[in-house]
Write a protein that holds these residues in place. Structure first.
Motif, PDB file in Angstrom:
ATOM      1  N   ASP A 196      -5.372  -0.912   7.823  1.00 60.61           N
ATOM      2  CA  ASP A 196      -4.281  -1.875   7.961  1.00 60.61           C
ATOM      3  C   ASP A 196      -3.028  -1.122   8.401  1.00 60.61           C
ATOM      4  O   ASP A 196      -3.087   0.054   8.735  1.00 60.61           O
ATOM      5  CB  ASP A 196      -4.065  -2.692   6.684  1.00 60.61           C
ATOM      6  CG  ASP A 196      -3.642  -1.873   5.476  1.00 60.61           C
ATOM      7  OD1 ASP A 196      -3.031  -0.798   5.644  1.00 60.61           O
ATOM      8  OD2 ASP A 196      -3.906  -2.305   4.343  1.00 60.61           O
ATOM      9  N   GLU A 197      -1.903  -1.787   8.414  1.00 58.04           N
ATOM     10  CA  GLU A 197      -0.662  -1.161   8.890  1.00 58.04           C
ATOM     11  C   GLU A 197      -0.225   0.028   8.036  1.00 58.04           C
ATOM     12  O   GLU A 197       0.381   0.959   8.535  1.00 58.04           O
ATOM     13  CB  GLU A 197       0.457  -2.194   8.930  1.00 58.04           C
ATOM     14  CG  GLU A 197       0.251  -3.271   9.970  1.00 58.04           C
ATOM     15  CD  GLU A 197       1.345  -4.318   9.937  1.00 58.04           C
ATOM     16  OE1 GLU A 197       2.324  -4.169   9.184  1.00 58.04           O
ATOM     17  OE2 GLU A 197       1.216  -5.309  10.674  1.00 58.04           O
ATOM     18  N   GLU A 198      -0.542   0.001   6.749  1.00 62.62           N
ATOM     19  CA  GLU A 198      -0.051   1.027   5.828  1.00 62.62           C
ATOM     20  C   GLU A 198      -1.012   2.178   5.578  1.00 62.62           C
ATOM     21  O   GLU A 198      -0.596   3.301   5.316  1.00 62.62           O
ATOM     22  CB  GLU A 198       0.291   0.378   4.487  1.00 62.62           C
ATOM     23  CG  GLU A 198       1.378  -0.655   4.588  1.00 62.62           C
ATOM     24  CD  GLU A 198       1.577  -1.409   3.295  1.00 62.62           C
ATOM     25  OE1 GLU A 198       0.876  -1.114   2.302  1.00 62.62           O
ATOM     26  OE2 GLU A 198       2.429  -2.308   3.283  1.00 62.62           O
ATOM     27  N   LYS A 199      -2.325   1.889   5.646  1.00 66.16           N
ATOM     28  CA  LYS A 199      -3.267   2.945   5.247  1.00 66.16           C
ATOM     29  C   LYS A 199      -4.581   2.848   6.003  1.00 66.16           C
ATOM     30  O   LYS A 199      -4.946   1.800   6.529  1.00 66.16           O
ATOM     31  CB  LYS A 199      -3.535   2.876   3.751  1.00 66.16           C
ATOM     32  CG  LYS A 199      -4.269   1.639   3.310  1.00 66.16           C
ATOM     33  CD  LYS A 199      -4.386   1.565   1.812  1.00 66.16           C
ATOM     34  CE  LYS A 199      -4.942   0.257   1.337  1.00 66.16           C
ATOM     35  NZ  LYS A 199      -4.251  -0.942   1.741  1.00 66.16           N
ATOM     36  N   LEU A 200      -5.270   3.968   6.021  1.00 65.55           N
ATOM     37  CA  LEU A 200      -6.630   4.070   6.507  1.00 65.55           C
ATOM     38  C   LEU A 200      -7.459   4.626   5.359  1.00 65.55           C
ATOM     39  O   LEU A 200      -7.152   5.702   4.833  1.00 65.55           O
ATOM     40  CB  LEU A 200      -6.716   5.008   7.721  1.00 65.55           C
ATOM     41  CG  LEU A 200      -8.124   5.340   8.205  1.00 65.55           C
ATOM     42  CD1 LEU A 200      -8.820   4.100   8.736  1.00 65.55           C
ATOM     43  CD2 LEU A 200      -8.072   6.425   9.271  1.00 65.55           C
ATOM     44  N   LEU A 201      -8.469   3.879   4.954  1.00 67.11           N
ATOM     45  CA  LEU A 201      -9.332   4.283   3.852  1.00 67.11           C
ATOM     46  C   LEU A 201     -10.758   4.368   4.380  1.00 67.11           C
ATOM     47  O   LEU A 201     -11.276   3.405   4.943  1.00 67.11           O
ATOM     48  CB  LEU A 201      -9.260   3.257   2.714  1.00 67.11           C
ATOM     49  CG  LEU A 201     -10.130   3.515   1.502  1.00 67.11           C
ATOM     50  CD1 LEU A 201      -9.552   4.665   0.685  1.00 67.11           C
ATOM     51  CD2 LEU A 201     -10.216   2.268   0.643  1.00 67.11           C
ATOM     52  N   ASN A 203      -5.500   7.895   4.028  1.00 70.53           N
ATOM     53  CA  ASN A 203      -4.379   8.330   4.856  1.00 70.53           C
ATOM     54  C   ASN A 203      -3.306   7.252   4.776  1.00 70.53           C
ATOM     55  O   ASN A 203      -3.516   6.139   5.248  1.00 70.53           O
ATOM     56  CB  ASN A 203      -4.842   8.527   6.305  1.00 70.53           C
ATOM     57  CG  ASN A 203      -3.740   9.016   7.211  1.00 70.53           C
ATOM     58  OD1 ASN A 203      -2.611   9.257   6.792  1.00 70.53           O
ATOM     59  ND2 ASN A 203      -4.056   9.152   8.479  1.00 70.53           N
ATOM     60  N   LEU A 204      -2.173   7.576   4.158  1.00 65.58           N
ATOM     61  CA  LEU A 204      -1.027   6.662   4.126  1.00 65.58           C
ATOM     62  C   LEU A 204      -0.225   6.923   5.387  1.00 65.58           C
ATOM     63  O   LEU A 204       0.409   7.969   5.540  1.00 65.58           O
ATOM     64  CB  LEU A 204      -0.182   6.885   2.869  1.00 65.58           C
ATOM     65  CG  LEU A 204      -0.916   6.616   1.555  1.00 65.58           C
ATOM     66  CD1 LEU A 204      -0.024   6.953   0.373  1.00 65.58           C
ATOM     67  CD2 LEU A 204      -1.388   5.177   1.490  1.00 65.58           C
ATOM     68  N   LYS A 205      -0.255   5.982   6.315  1.00 65.90           N
ATOM     69  CA  LYS A 205       0.262   6.193   7.665  1.00 65.90           C
ATOM     70  C   LYS A 205       1.765   6.474   7.714  1.00 65.90           C
ATOM     71  O   LYS A 205       2.197   7.395   8.385  1.00 65.90           O
ATOM     72  CB  LYS A 205      -0.070   4.976   8.530  1.00 65.90           C
ATOM     73  CG  LYS A 205      -1.551   4.780   8.719  1.00 65.90           C
ATOM     74  CD  LYS A 205      -1.829   3.521   9.492  1.00 65.90           C
ATOM     75  CE  LYS A 205      -3.311   3.300   9.672  1.00 65.90           C
ATOM     76  NZ  LYS A 205      -3.597   2.047  10.365  1.00 65.90           N
ATOM     77  N   GLY A 206       2.571   5.712   7.017  1.00 67.14           N
ATOM     78  CA  GLY A 206       4.015   5.872   7.085  1.00 67.14           C
ATOM     79  C   GLY A 206       4.508   7.180   6.509  1.00 67.14           C
ATOM     80  O   GLY A 206       5.574   7.664   6.856  1.00 67.14           O
ATOM     81  N   TYR A 207       3.702   7.780   5.634  1.00 66.54           N
ATOM     82  CA  TYR A 207       4.107   9.018   4.975  1.00 66.54           C
ATOM     83  C   TYR A 207       3.358  10.234   5.510  1.00 66.54           C
ATOM     84  O   TYR A 207       3.602  11.355   5.070  1.00 66.54           O
ATOM     85  CB  TYR A 207       3.856   8.906   3.468  1.00 66.54           C
ATOM     86  CG  TYR A 207       4.604   7.770   2.844  1.00 66.54           C
ATOM     87  CD1 TYR A 207       5.953   7.869   2.553  1.00 66.54           C
ATOM     88  CD2 TYR A 207       3.963   6.567   2.574  1.00 66.54           C
ATOM     89  CE1 TYR A 207       6.648   6.813   1.990  1.00 66.54           C
ATOM     90  CE2 TYR A 207       4.647   5.505   2.013  1.00 66.54           C
ATOM     91  CZ  TYR A 207       5.988   5.637   1.722  1.00 66.54           C
ATOM     92  OH  TYR A 207       6.670   4.586   1.174  1.00 66.54           O
ATOM     93  N   ASP A 208       2.393  10.004   6.427  1.00 63.33           N
ATOM     94  CA  ASP A 208       1.528  11.062   6.920  1.00 63.33           C
ATOM     95  C   ASP A 208       0.941  11.853   5.752  1.00 63.33           C
ATOM     96  O   ASP A 208       0.922  13.081   5.735  1.00 63.33           O
ATOM     97  CB  ASP A 208       2.266  11.990   7.888  1.00 63.33           C
ATOM     98  CG  ASP A 208       1.294  12.850   8.688  1.00 63.33           C
ATOM     99  OD1 ASP A 208       0.159  12.393   8.929  1.00 63.33           O
ATOM    100  OD2 ASP A 208       1.662  13.974   9.047  1.00 63.33           O
ATOM    101  N   TYR A 209       0.484  11.112   4.745  1.00 57.72           N
ATOM    102  CA  TYR A 209      -0.077  11.690   3.529  1.00 57.72           C
ATOM    103  C   TYR A 209      -1.586  11.473   3.546  1.00 57.72           C
ATOM    104  O   TYR A 209      -2.058  10.345   3.703  1.00 57.72           O
ATOM    105  CB  TYR A 209       0.541  11.010   2.307  1.00 57.72           C
ATOM    106  CG  TYR A 209      -0.027  11.446   0.996  1.00 57.72           C
ATOM    107  CD1 TYR A 209       0.310  12.678   0.452  1.00 57.72           C
ATOM    108  CD2 TYR A 209      -0.898  10.626   0.286  1.00 57.72           C
ATOM    109  CE1 TYR A 209      -0.215  13.082  -0.767  1.00 57.72           C
ATOM    110  CE2 TYR A 209      -1.427  11.020  -0.931  1.00 57.72           C
ATOM    111  CZ  TYR A 209      -1.073  12.248  -1.450  1.00 57.72           C
ATOM    112  OH  TYR A 209      -1.599  12.646  -2.651  1.00 57.72           O
TER     113      TYR A 209
END
Length: 112
Positions: free
Chosen positions: A51-56, A68-74
């Protein structure tokens, strides 16, 4: 490419069941849960939720969850233990252990 109806159950402390419509193509099932794109690779036992916020990515063969939390590159990996996997025509089930919790994912589908 075939249109399909899906019935998905997640069993852990409680049982949640949802129905979706999706597409079956080359042993990959694709569908949407609200704003989340979901792909289930039946050959490789991998479930991807994007989704917009994460890749699981839940990779049952390698016994790991990638987040992978996209907005935080975490990026974060969490180990899982695959207990049981069952595949047959129009049915896919995985039981796995995450920390001290047993979770079962059941997917059934039929052509529309």
């Amino acid at each position: 490419m075939q249109k399909i109806k899906l019935k998905i159950k997640m069993i852990s402390d409680s049982c949640n069941e949802n129905n979706y419509e999706g597409i079956f193509n080359s042993d990959i099932i694709s569908y949407k849960e609200d704003k989340t794109k979901v792909e289930v690779d039946l050959n490789n036992s991998i479930i991807t939720r994007n989704d917009e916020e994460k890749l699981l990515v839940v990779d049952y063969r390698r016994e790991v969850i990638h987040l992978n939390l996209k907005g935080y590159d975490y990026k974060f990996d969490m180990p899982i233990e695959c207990i049981n996997e069952e595949k047959r025509e129009k049915f896919f089930s995985i039981k796995y252990k995450l920390e001290d919790k047993i979770i079962e994912y059941i997917l059934e589908y039929e052509e529309i």
